[in-house]
Design a protein around this motif. Structure first.
Motif, short mmCIF file in Angstrom:
data_model
loop_
_atom_site.label_atom_id
_atom_site.label_comp_id
_atom_site.label_asym_id
_atom_site.label_seq_id
_atom_site.Cartn_x
_atom_site.Cartn_y
_atom_site.Cartn_z
N VAL A 5 34.68 28.53 32.82
CA VAL A 5 33.55 27.99 32.07
C VAL A 5 32.33 29.21 33.15
O VAL A 5 32.38 29.27 33.97
N ALA A 6 31.16 29.15 32.75
CA ALA A 6 30.21 29.89 32.52
C ALA A 6 29.24 28.48 33.09
O ALA A 6 29.67 27.59 33.12
N VAL A 7 28.44 29.34 35.13
CA VAL A 7 27.62 28.39 35.80
C VAL A 7 26.45 29.30 35.50
O VAL A 7 26.39 30.03 35.90
N SER A 8 25.24 28.24 34.81
CA SER A 8 24.03 28.56 35.83
C SER A 8 22.75 28.27 35.24
O SER A 8 23.36 27.13 35.06
N ASN A 42 41.13 19.42 33.50
CA ASN A 42 41.83 18.99 32.40
C ASN A 42 42.46 20.96 32.22
O ASN A 42 42.34 21.29 30.71
N GLY A 43 42.06 21.78 33.45
CA GLY A 43 43.18 23.00 32.80
C GLY A 43 42.40 24.63 33.47
O GLY A 43 42.23 25.37 33.59
N LEU A 44 40.72 24.03 33.85
CA LEU A 44 39.66 24.78 33.89
C LEU A 44 40.39 25.92 35.79
O LEU A 44 40.85 25.56 36.55
N GLU A 45 40.25 27.37 35.36
CA GLU A 45 41.13 28.07 36.21
C GLU A 45 39.94 28.43 36.50
O GLU A 45 40.51 29.21 38.40
N TRP A 46 38.97 29.79 36.04
CA TRP A 46 37.55 30.69 36.60
C TRP A 46 36.23 29.61 36.43
O TRP A 46 36.43 29.34 35.78
N VAL A 47 35.24 29.71 37.45
CA VAL A 47 34.10 29.69 36.85
C VAL A 47 33.11 31.45 37.24
O VAL A 47 33.75 32.10 37.82
N ILE A 48 33.20 31.22 36.18
CA ILE A 48 31.98 32.52 36.76
C ILE A 48 30.51 32.38 36.05
O ILE A 48 29.74 31.54 35.46
N ILE A 49 30.15 33.15 37.58
CA ILE A 49 28.27 33.60 37.43
C ILE A 49 27.79 35.19 37.21
O ILE A 49 28.81 35.80 37.93
N SER A 50 26.19 35.15 37.31
CA SER A 50 25.81 35.83 37.14
C SER A 50 25.57 36.18 39.09
O SER A 50 25.07 37.67 39.28
N GLY A 51 25.67 36.07 39.60
CA GLY A 51 24.93 35.78 41.33
C GLY A 51 23.25 35.55 41.24
O GLY A 51 23.42 36.10 41.87
N GLN A 52 22.63 35.01 40.53
CA GLN A 52 21.74 34.23 40.22
C GLN A 52 20.93 33.68 41.76
O GLN A 52 22.22 32.63 42.02
N LEU A 53 19.80 33.73 42.31
CA LEU A 53 19.76 32.27 43.24
C LEU A 53 19.60 31.30 42.51
O LEU A 53 19.19 31.64 41.52
N GLY A 54 19.82 30.28 43.25
CA GLY A 54 19.20 28.54 42.65
C GLY A 54 20.70 27.82 42.14
O GLY A 54 22.08 28.45 42.98
N GLU A 56 23.21 29.45 40.58
CA GLU A 56 24.38 30.39 40.29
C GLU A 56 24.58 30.55 41.85
O GLU A 56 26.52 29.95 41.78
N LEU A 57 23.89 30.38 42.84
CA LEU A 57 25.23 30.61 44.20
C LEU A 57 25.47 28.66 44.84
O LEU A 57 25.98 28.67 45.24
N TRP A 58 24.49 27.49 43.93
CA TRP A 58 24.98 27.25 44.51
C TRP A 58 26.21 26.35 43.95
O TRP A 58 27.24 26.13 44.33
#
Length: 184
Positions: A5-8, A42-54, A56-58
């Motif tokens: 899952v990506a988080v932003s 339900n099987g989440l293995e990876w979280v991906i972010i681009s490292g932006q402030l706010g 993503e870093l939270w």
């Protein structure tokens, strides 16, 4: 099943948050945590972010907290370009570096320093195509940087199975009200 899952979402200045310890940050992190916990079941293995402030870093800090309970959960930081933090103030650079050193995977999409907005468009496309879902702190009533990732995810979702989870301001209000109710 969402394995990656990506988080932003919003950057601090888009929310009027200028202190890392502002109470609102805790609520945002809690909202992200609830979404990640639902996916972990339900099987989440990876979280991906681009490292932006706010957001993503939270989210990275939330992942580090969750890793105590879910040691197999991994964090990838995949930046749109090299040295994205070089113009940031010292406090933001320190936060970024603390995330980078703890991340399980770090890379850059373009392998170049900033050249133009095309690098952000490429990052948005990459994140949507390389993940099974997106948790996005974004409210269509308040446009900002997340709008472009949202539009990319919406377009991708038209032709692919994609889990798009929005956290909006109404969701945040309900979360805060629920927490306040629990305290009484």
């Amino acid at each position: 099943m969402v394995k990656v899952v990506a988080v932003s979402g919003y950057k601090p200045f888009e929310l009027g948050l200028f202190q890392h310890n502002h109470p609102a940050v805790g609520f945002i992190k809690l909202a992200i945590r609830k979404e990640l916990e639902a996916l972990l079941d339900n099987g989440l293995e990876w979280v991906i972010i681009s490292g932006q402030l706010g957001t993503e870093l939270w989210a990275a800090e939330v992942v580090f907290d969750l890793q105590t309970e879910f040691p197999s959960l991994q964090l990838g930081v995949i930046t749109p370009f090299l040295d994205q933090e070089e113009s940031w103030n010292e406090q933001n650079k320190e936060l970024y570096e603390s995330v980078i050193v703890q991340a399980d995977y770090v890379d850059s999409i373009t392998k170049k320093k900033y050249e133009g907005p095309w690098q952000f468009r490429l990052k948005n496309q990459f994140f949507v195509e390389k993940s099974d879902g997106l948790i996005l702190f974004y409210d269509q009533e308040k446009e900002g940087g997340p709008k472009y990732l949202y539009e990319t995810a919406q377009k991708y979702k038209e032709k692919h199975s994609y889990d798009l989870r929005l956290i909006g301001f109404y969701d945040m209000q309900i979360l805060v009200e629920d927490l306040q109710q629990d305290q009484y």
